[in-house]
Structure formats: C-alpha cells, structure tokens
Design an enzyme around this catalytic site. Sequence first.
Site, PDB file in Angstrom:
ATOM      1  N   MET A  28       0.846  -1.202   0.000  1.00 46.81           N
ATOM      2  CA  MET A  28       0.000   0.000   0.000  1.00 46.81           C
ATOM      3  C   MET A  28       0.880   1.251   0.000  1.00 46.81           C
ATOM      4  O   MET A  28       0.391   2.354   0.290  1.00 46.81           O
ATOM      5  CB  MET A  28      -0.935  -0.005   1.207  1.00 46.81           C
ATOM      6  CG  MET A  28      -1.902  -1.192   1.164  1.00 46.81           C
ATOM      7  SD  MET A  28      -3.407  -0.928   2.073  1.00 46.81           S
ATOM      8  CE  MET A  28      -2.771  -0.727   3.732  1.00 46.81           C
ATOM      9  N   HIS A  32       8.954   1.143   3.542  1.00 46.56           N
ATOM     10  CA  HIS A  32      10.025   1.126   4.545  1.00 46.56           C
ATOM     11  C   HIS A  32      10.798  -0.179   4.374  1.00 46.56           C
ATOM     12  O   HIS A  32      10.504  -0.971   3.462  1.00 46.56           O
ATOM     13  CB  HIS A  32       9.435   1.268   5.954  1.00 46.56           C
ATOM     14  CG  HIS A  32       8.326   0.302   6.251  1.00 46.56           C
ATOM     15  ND1 HIS A  32       8.526  -1.068   6.321  1.00 46.56           N
ATOM     16  CD2 HIS A  32       7.004   0.485   6.465  1.00 46.56           C
ATOM     17  CE1 HIS A  32       7.395  -1.666   6.598  1.00 46.56           C
ATOM     18  NE2 HIS A  32       6.435  -0.755   6.676  1.00 46.56           N
ATOM     19  N   HIS A  35       8.941  -3.513   3.668  1.00 46.25           N
ATOM     20  CA  HIS A  35       8.582  -3.756   2.270  1.00 46.25           C
ATOM     21  C   HIS A  35       9.824  -4.108   1.454  1.00 46.25           C
ATOM     22  O   HIS A  35       9.802  -5.028   0.629  1.00 46.25           O
ATOM     23  CB  HIS A  35       7.966  -2.501   1.636  1.00 46.25           C
ATOM     24  CG  HIS A  35       6.739  -1.992   2.314  1.00 46.25           C
ATOM     25  ND1 HIS A  35       6.739  -0.853   3.089  1.00 46.25           N
ATOM     26  CD2 HIS A  35       5.463  -2.450   2.323  1.00 46.25           C
ATOM     27  CE1 HIS A  35       5.523  -0.628   3.539  1.00 46.25           C
ATOM     28  NE2 HIS A  35       4.728  -1.589   3.103  1.00 46.25           N
ATOM     29  N   GLY A 145       4.591 -10.210   4.264  1.00 42.23           N
ATOM     30  CA  GLY A 145       5.344 -10.116   5.513  1.00 42.23           C
ATOM     31  C   GLY A 145       4.649 -10.833   6.657  1.00 42.23           C
ATOM     32  O   GLY A 145       3.420 -10.757   6.791  1.00 42.23           O
ATOM     33  N   GLN A 146       5.434 -11.482   7.507  1.00 41.19           N
ATOM     34  CA  GLN A 146       4.909 -12.127   8.715  1.00 41.19           C
ATOM     35  C   GLN A 146       4.311 -11.090   9.673  1.00 41.19           C
ATOM     36  O   GLN A 146       3.512 -11.435  10.537  1.00 41.19           O
ATOM     37  CB  GLN A 146       6.025 -12.929   9.394  1.00 41.19           C
ATOM     38  CG  GLN A 146       5.634 -13.631  10.678  1.00 41.19           C
ATOM     39  CD  GLN A 146       4.497 -14.637  10.489  1.00 41.19           C
ATOM     40  OE1 GLN A 146       4.312 -15.185   9.407  1.00 41.19           O
ATOM     41  NE2 GLN A 146       3.711 -14.858  11.531  1.00 41.19           N
ATOM     42  N   LYS A 147       4.679  -9.818   9.496  1.00 43.02           N
ATOM     43  CA  LYS A 147       4.085  -8.732  10.294  1.00 43.02           C
ATOM     44  C   LYS A 147       2.563  -8.849  10.313  1.00 43.02           C
ATOM     45  O   LYS A 147       1.928  -8.642  11.339  1.00 43.02           O
ATOM     46  CB  LYS A 147       4.519  -7.388   9.695  1.00 43.02           C
ATOM     47  CG  LYS A 147       3.694  -6.194  10.112  1.00 43.02           C
ATOM     48  CD  LYS A 147       4.226  -5.598  11.368  1.00 43.02           C
ATOM     49  CE  LYS A 147       3.399  -4.452  11.901  1.00 43.02           C
ATOM     50  NZ  LYS A 147       2.642  -3.691  10.955  1.00 43.02           N
ATOM     51  N   ASP A 148       1.981  -9.146   9.145  1.00 50.67           N
ATOM     52  CA  ASP A 148       0.532  -9.339   9.058  1.00 50.67           C
ATOM     53  C   ASP A 148       0.257 -10.846   9.068  1.00 50.67           C
ATOM     54  O   ASP A 148      -0.054 -11.452   8.041  1.00 50.67           O
ATOM     55  CB  ASP A 148      -0.008  -8.667   7.800  1.00 50.67           C
ATOM     56  CG  ASP A 148       0.207  -7.164   7.835  1.00 50.67           C
ATOM     57  OD1 ASP A 148      -0.595  -6.472   8.463  1.00 50.67           O
ATOM     58  OD2 ASP A 148       1.213  -6.689   7.274  1.00 50.67           O
ATOM     59  N   ARG A 185       2.385   3.100   9.483  1.00 53.13           N
ATOM     60  CA  ARG A 185       1.622   3.884  10.459  1.00 53.13           C
ATOM     61  C   ARG A 185       2.510   4.501  11.545  1.00 53.13           C
ATOM     62  O   ARG A 185       2.032   5.372  12.285  1.00 53.13           O
ATOM     63  CB  ARG A 185       0.562   3.017  11.139  1.00 53.13           C
ATOM     64  CG  ARG A 185      -0.523   2.549  10.194  1.00 53.13           C
ATOM     65  CD  ARG A 185      -1.488   1.634  10.936  1.00 53.13           C
ATOM     66  NE  ARG A 185      -2.378   0.933  10.027  1.00 53.13           N
ATOM     67  CZ  ARG A 185      -3.542   1.406   9.595  1.00 53.13           C
ATOM     68  NH1 ARG A 185      -3.962   2.577  10.002  1.00 53.13           N
ATOM     69  NH2 ARG A 185      -4.282   0.707   8.773  1.00 53.13           N
TER      70      ARG A 185
HETATM   71  P1  AMP Z   1       1.359  -2.864   3.532  1.00 53.31           P
HETATM   72  O1  AMP Z   1       1.915  -1.820   2.620  1.00 53.31           O
HETATM   73  O2  AMP Z   1       1.248  -2.420   4.954  1.00 53.31           O
HETATM   74  O3  AMP Z   1       0.092  -3.496   2.998  1.00 53.31           O
HETATM   75  O4  AMP Z   1       2.434  -4.016   3.555  1.00 53.31           O
HETATM   76  C1  AMP Z   1       2.837  -4.651   2.366  1.00 53.31           C
HETATM   77  C2  AMP Z   1       3.561  -5.916   2.721  1.00 53.31           C
HETATM   78  O5  AMP Z   1       4.700  -5.612   3.506  1.00 53.31           O
HETATM   79  C3  AMP Z   1       2.689  -6.883   3.534  1.00 53.31           C
HETATM   80  O6  AMP Z   1       2.912  -8.206   3.086  1.00 53.31           O
HETATM   81  C4  AMP Z   1       3.203  -6.674   4.923  1.00 53.31           C
HETATM   82  O7  AMP Z   1       3.045  -7.807   5.754  1.00 53.31           O
HETATM   83  C5  AMP Z   1       4.676  -6.410   4.662  1.00 53.31           C
HETATM   84  N1  AMP Z   1       5.265  -5.698   5.806  1.00 53.31           N
HETATM   85  C6  AMP Z   1       4.821  -4.559   6.387  1.00 53.31           C
HETATM   86  N2  AMP Z   1       5.573  -4.238   7.448  1.00 53.31           N
HETATM   87  C7  AMP Z   1       6.517  -5.214   7.549  1.00 53.31           C
HETATM   88  C8  AMP Z   1       7.588  -5.461   8.461  1.00 53.31           C
HETATM   89  N3  AMP Z   1       7.854  -4.644   9.491  1.00 53.31           N
HETATM   90  N4  AMP Z   1       8.349  -6.560   8.250  1.00 53.31           N
HETATM   91  C9  AMP Z   1       8.085  -7.397   7.217  1.00 53.31           C
HETATM   92  N5  AMP Z   1       7.097  -7.217   6.328  1.00 53.31           N
HETATM   93  C10 AMP Z   1       6.317  -6.143   6.493  1.00 53.31           C
END
Ligand code: AMP
Length: 278
Positions: A28, A32, A35, A145-148, A185
């Site tokens: 999205m 950082h 990603h 990412g395992q974050k989610d 965020r």
């Molecule tokens: P987002 O832009 O928040 O939708 O995240 C895009 C992808 O990056 C998703 O697969 C997230 O799980 C991954 N992601 C976000 N933050 C992290 C993080 N701190 N470590 C690893 N992967 C991440």
Amino acid sequence: MKVFTQISEIRAERWQNASLSWGLVPTMGYLHQGHLSLVQQARAENDRVGVSIFVNPTQFNDAKDLEGYPRNLERDLELLEIEGVDLVWTPTSEIVYPPLFQTYVEVEQITRLLEGAARPGHFRGVTTVVSKLFNVFQPHRAYFGQKDAQQVVVIKRMVEDLNFNTDIVVGAIQREADGLALSSRNVKLSPEARQQATCLYRALTQAQAAYEQGERDADKLRRMMLDVIGQASLAQEDYVSIAHPETLAELDTVEDRALFSMAVFVDGVRLIDNMLIP
Ligand code: AMP
C-alpha cells in the site's frame, strides 16, 4: 523500471517476458525496510520483480483511516528503482473498482477472528484485491510479511482453496533497533507514543520468555502481555491472542506451536505485532 497505471500495460509487459519467472510484492506504499526486505527477497528469487502500490479502499472499514493513510509515491518509486524492481503498478481506485464492480473473494471462518473481528470486512477487501493482483501479474511467487500474520494465513488458505498458481513466500518481521515492528503507520506516532510503542514487542518477548521457561497456560501468558501493555500510559489493547497458527482458534494450553499476536492503540494509532512460537 517501468511504472504503469493501466492493467493492459502491466499485462503486456508481463507477457513479453512470459518465459521468465516473476515475483510480486503487493504493497500500500509509504515504503520502509519491511517492504524492501520483501522486494530484495523477490529480486534474489525471480528473473523479474513486480510491485503494486495501491491503498486498497475495500480493506478499510474506517473512512478516516483510509483518508489519513500516509502516501508518498515519488519517494516509493525512488526506493524501488534502487532495489532494481522491473515493473510497478500504481492503479487508481477506479481502475481496480470500476463503477459496476460487484465481485468479491471471501475466506470464511479464519477471517472472522482477530483482525477480522476488530475490522469487519477487512479480509474480504484483502483477498479480493490480492486475487485481482494475481490475475493481473500472474506471478510465480508472491511475497507477504509475517508482520501481518493473519493475512498470511488467509492468503495461503485462499491460494489453496481457489488453486491460484502462485507460491506464497513469507518474509520475517523487520524491526527498529528497540523492537518496534516497522509500519507505515509509525510516522503517526508522537515522540512519546513512539517510545511507548515498544510495549507490543516487550509484551511478546516477555510471554515468549515465560513460554520458554515452561509456562503453558495461555490465559496466564495473555495476562502477562496485558500487564506490559497496561504499564504504558498511552497504550490501550484492542486484543491480545494466543492462538493456533493455522485455525487461529484461541488456545487454553500452548502445546507445541502458537501464534502470539496483538493489536494495540498507542495514543490512538492502531499497531499490530506477533510472534510465532517456537
Ligand atoms: P502494507 O503496505 O502495509 O500493505 O504491507 C505490504 C507488505 O509488507 C505486507 O505483506 C506486509 O506484511 C509487509 N510488511 C509490512 N511491514 C513489515 C515489516 N515490518 N516486516 C516485514 N514485512 C512487512
């Protein structure tokens, strides 16, 4: 690096390189190192790397949250260029969801728990947009990412249930030096909230330490996490969970494997974090 808005342009580029392996990193934006670590893994494992940047409205159940989501496309593209990305899709909402759009992909039970309970409709938006991304890019591998953590479980379920021809690759959680998981965020945190935001990671590591010392009572472990969060004056938990890593059902006793996870509002900013045990 080619940057396109239209689906036809992405398809044309994809199929001009049909015999090569493609990796896709859905994002999205407001990129950082979390990603970028996924991009680097995709770069290492595929001939071509595609990235999507789309703040997906259907996965937000709060209009203010969607509107306030941080964006910086120019900077994102600079970062992706440095990583050697081949193809970036930056669609508009109208391209992804044209006026007559009415078809959604829904994974059932596991999306009603945890994040799904706290954010009704969230995963329906996620699985719908990820299905569309898979149809547009037809990637050999897609990186999440395992974050989610729940998102990973849900996407894997969808890929298996609907026979998508894409391997799901999961990247480790990238963290700041003090343990805070990187998140788009995090920029919304005031300096004081930023300091207190380490309570999520501290709660997880304390529960993990207790587990390693032999504690198997899930309620005691949950209470331990709540205590750490309770000590941070700006923090208010949305939920803490000790669940089975695939069914996401809450556990009474931690046998061998568990997902420790939580969502916490820190000064109004909703943060999530998790740890897989062992
Ligand atoms: P987002 O832009 O928040 O939708 O995240 C895009 C992808 O990056 C998703 O697969 C997230 O799980 C991954 N992601 C976000 N933050 C992290 C993080 N701190 N470590 C690893 N992967 C991440």
